[in-house]
Design a protein around this motif. Structure first.
Motif, PDB file in Angstrom:
ATOM      1  N   MET A   1       0.837  -1.204   0.000  1.00  0.00           N
ATOM      2  CA  MET A   1       0.000   0.000   0.000  1.00  0.00           C
ATOM      3  C   MET A   1       0.876   1.262   0.000  1.00  0.00           C
ATOM      4  N   GLN A   2       1.989   1.189   0.733  1.00  0.00           N
ATOM      5  CA  GLN A   2       2.923   2.313   0.757  1.00  0.00           C
ATOM      6  C   GLN A   2       3.549   2.529  -0.618  1.00  0.00           C
ATOM      7  N   SER A   3       3.845   1.432  -1.324  1.00  0.00           N
ATOM      8  CA  SER A   3       4.428   1.549  -2.668  1.00  0.00           C
ATOM      9  C   SER A   3       3.443   2.198  -3.636  1.00  0.00           C
ATOM     10  N   ILE A   4       2.173   1.839  -3.507  1.00  0.00           N
ATOM     11  CA  ILE A   4       1.141   2.439  -4.357  1.00  0.00           C
ATOM     12  C   ILE A   4       1.034   3.930  -4.066  1.00  0.00           C
ATOM     13  N   TRP A   5       1.102   4.265  -2.797  1.00  0.00           N
ATOM     14  CA  TRP A   5       1.028   5.668  -2.391  1.00  0.00           C
ATOM     15  C   TRP A   5       2.173   6.482  -2.999  1.00  0.00           C
ATOM     16  N   GLU A   6       3.364   5.930  -2.972  1.00  0.00           N
ATOM     17  CA  GLU A   6       4.533   6.614  -3.545  1.00  0.00           C
ATOM     18  C   GLU A   6       4.395   6.741  -5.061  1.00  0.00           C
ATOM     19  N   PHE A   7       3.866   5.698  -5.702  1.00  0.00           N
ATOM     20  CA  PHE A   7       3.674   5.754  -7.156  1.00  0.00           C
ATOM     21  C   PHE A   7       2.678   6.845  -7.540  1.00  0.00           C
ATOM     22  N   MET A   8       1.624   7.027  -6.760  1.00  0.00           N
ATOM     23  CA  MET A   8       0.606   8.036  -7.062  1.00  0.00           C
ATOM     24  C   MET A   8       1.189   9.438  -7.034  1.00  0.00           C
ATOM     25  N   HIS A   9       2.269   9.627  -6.266  1.00  0.00           N
ATOM     26  CA  HIS A   9       2.861  10.955  -6.139  1.00  0.00           C
ATOM     27  C   HIS A   9       3.943  11.235  -7.187  1.00  0.00           C
ATOM     28  N   LEU A  10       4.246  10.229  -8.001  1.00  0.00           N
ATOM     29  CA  LEU A  10       5.222  10.456  -9.067  1.00  0.00           C
ATOM     30  C   LEU A  10       4.635  11.372 -10.136  1.00  0.00           C
ATOM     31  N   LYS A  11       5.479  12.210 -10.696  1.00  0.00           N
ATOM     32  CA  LYS A  11       5.023  13.074 -11.784  1.00  0.00           C
ATOM     33  C   LYS A  11       5.026  12.265 -13.075  1.00  0.00           C
ATOM     34  N   THR A  12       3.850  12.017 -13.576  1.00  0.00           N
ATOM     35  CA  THR A  12       3.721  11.204 -14.785  1.00  0.00           C
ATOM     36  C   THR A  12       2.557  11.700 -15.624  1.00  0.00           C
ATOM     37  N   ASP A  13       2.691  11.503 -16.925  1.00  0.00           N
ATOM     38  CA  ASP A  13       1.602  11.882 -17.838  1.00  0.00           C
ATOM     39  C   ASP A  13       0.642  10.720 -18.069  1.00  0.00           C
ATOM     40  N   ASN A  14       0.971   9.561 -17.515  1.00  0.00           N
ATOM     41  CA  ASN A  14       0.121   8.387 -17.680  1.00  0.00           C
ATOM     42  C   ASN A  14      -1.005   8.431 -16.644  1.00  0.00           C
ATOM     43  N   LYS A  15      -2.075   9.095 -17.020  1.00  0.00           N
ATOM     44  CA  LYS A  15      -3.195   9.277 -16.084  1.00  0.00           C
ATOM     45  C   LYS A  15      -3.936   7.978 -15.806  1.00  0.00           C
ATOM     46  N   ALA A  16      -3.948   7.076 -16.781  1.00  0.00           N
ATOM     47  CA  ALA A  16      -4.621   5.789 -16.580  1.00  0.00           C
ATOM     48  C   ALA A  16      -3.931   4.980 -15.490  1.00  0.00           C
ATOM     49  N   SER A  17      -2.595   5.003 -15.468  1.00  0.00           N
ATOM     50  CA  SER A  17      -1.844   4.275 -14.447  1.00  0.00           C
ATOM     51  C   SER A  17      -2.072   4.882 -13.072  1.00  0.00           C
ATOM     52  N   ARG A  18      -2.107   6.199 -13.009  1.00  0.00           N
ATOM     53  CA  ARG A  18      -2.344   6.852 -11.730  1.00  0.00           C
ATOM     54  C   ARG A  18      -3.738   6.537 -11.200  1.00  0.00           C
ATOM     55  N   SER A  19      -4.735   6.582 -12.075  1.00  0.00           N
ATOM     56  CA  SER A  19      -6.105   6.296 -11.628  1.00  0.00           C
ATOM     57  C   SER A  19      -6.226   4.846 -11.147  1.00  0.00           C
ATOM     58  N   ALA A  20      -5.529   3.924 -11.840  1.00  0.00           N
ATOM     59  CA  ALA A  20      -5.546   2.519 -11.418  1.00  0.00           C
ATOM     60  C   ALA A  20      -4.918   2.381 -10.031  1.00  0.00           C
ATOM     61  N   ALA A  21      -3.860   3.138  -9.789  1.00  0.00           N
ATOM     62  CA  ALA A  21      -3.204   3.118  -8.489  1.00  0.00           C
ATOM     63  C   ALA A  21      -4.127   3.670  -7.404  1.00  0.00           C
ATOM     64  N   ILE A  22      -4.883   4.710  -7.719  1.00  0.00           N
ATOM     65  CA  ILE A  22      -5.820   5.297  -6.749  1.00  0.00           C
ATOM     66  C   ILE A  22      -6.896   4.282  -6.361  1.00  0.00           C
ATOM     67  N   PHE A  23      -7.452   3.604  -7.358  1.00  0.00           N
ATOM     68  CA  PHE A  23      -8.473   2.589  -7.077  1.00  0.00           C
ATOM     69  C   PHE A  23      -7.900   1.459  -6.219  1.00  0.00           C
ATOM     70  N   SER A  24      -6.661   1.060  -6.512  1.00  0.00           N
ATOM     71  CA  SER A  24      -6.022  -0.016  -5.739  1.00  0.00           C
ATOM     72  C   SER A  24      -5.782   0.424  -4.299  1.00  0.00           C
ATOM     73  N   TRP A  25      -5.321   1.666  -4.125  1.00  0.00           N
ATOM     74  CA  TRP A  25      -5.070   2.193  -2.782  1.00  0.00           C
ATOM     75  C   TRP A  25      -6.366   2.264  -1.982  1.00  0.00           C
ATOM     76  N   SER A  26      -7.426   2.739  -2.606  1.00  0.00           N
ATOM     77  CA  SER A  26      -8.732   2.831  -1.927  1.00  0.00           C
ATOM     78  C   SER A  26      -9.259   1.444  -1.582  1.00  0.00           C
ATOM     79  N   PHE A  27      -9.026   0.486  -2.482  1.00  0.00           N
ATOM     80  CA  PHE A  27      -9.466  -0.891  -2.229  1.00  0.00           C
ATOM     81  C   PHE A  27      -8.806  -1.441  -0.965  1.00  0.00           C
TER      82      PHE A  27
END
Length: 220
Positions: A1-27
């Motif tokens: 969960m901590q790794s997902i949190w860190e990934f969400m804070h990375l600066k990236t243009d891949n919005k689909a990957s970030r949204s997938a990470a948000i859903f996983s973190w919330s899950f």
């Protein structure tokens, strides 16, 4: 969960990957008790998700709203707030109004699975995305999912016997030497203790019982 949190804070243009990470973190967060959430791990989550509400990406927007609604429902806002007060960071009522629906229903075979809490809605939607067409099969057979959603699948009922033989027959093949054929025939077919006679008697008794049941039924 901590790794997902860190990934969400990375600066990236891949919005689909970030949204997938948000859903996983919330899950993952939806399966946690509020008392087990650390004060130091998720500080700043509220302002982080609030800023994502400005992103022009539908999936990210939905994920951010759900995360904020879940944080509020867990009832430990102080573990997720930032430098300013929670009241200043977001309007709770508006977030909740947009992040959840009264109830979600999914058809599982002939049954209906219904969930009406935000944590279970998040879990249900996540598993549906993850399992795809296999979701229904897992809901029918996976005992872990039965416990999570308090779902009891219908058990297959074994049908009653549809066919009953009207007549049973028994056959016994024996090798009998010629010198004793007549004596053996009498012992096999006439003796009350022979296997053949016992089998024939059982069959007659069974057929008599069947006929008795048929007569009783026809008399109603």
């Amino acid at each position: 969960m901590q790794s997902i949190w860190e990934f969400m804070h990375l600066k990236t243009d891949n919005k689909a990957s970030r949204s997938a990470a948000i859903f996983s973190w919330s899950f993952l967060l939806s399966s946690m008790d509020s008392w087990s959430i650390s004060y130091k791990h998720w500080r700043g989550a509220i302002p982080f998700f609030k800023n994502l509400l400005e992103v022009k990406h539908e999936s990210t927007l939905i994920g951010a709203k759900q995360a904020l609604g879940l944080i509020f429902e867990l009832g430990c806002l102080e573990k997720f707030e930032g430098d300013t007060s929670v009241a200043e960071e977001f309007d709770v009522k508006n977030i909740l109004k947009e992040s959840r629906v009264p109830e979600i229903s999914v058809k599982v075979g002939k049954q209906i699975l219904s969930v009406n809490t935000l944590p279970q809605q998040i879990q249900l939607n996540f598993l549906k995305r993850l399992l795809g067409s296999g979701f229904v099969v897992h809901m029918k057979e996976n005992e872990l999912l039965h416990d999570v959603f308090k779902f009891k699948p219908e058990k297959r009922q074994s049908g009653r016997e549809l066919y009953v033989a009207e007549r049973d027959e028994a056959a016994i093949k024996l090798f009998v030497p010629d010198v004793r054929r007549e004596e053996s025939f009498h012992r096999i077919h006439k003796s009350q203790n022979s296997i053949f006679v016992k089998a024939r008697t059982q069959i007659r008794n069974k057929n008599r019982d069947i006929k008795g049941e048929e007569q009783w039924c026809s008399g109603d």
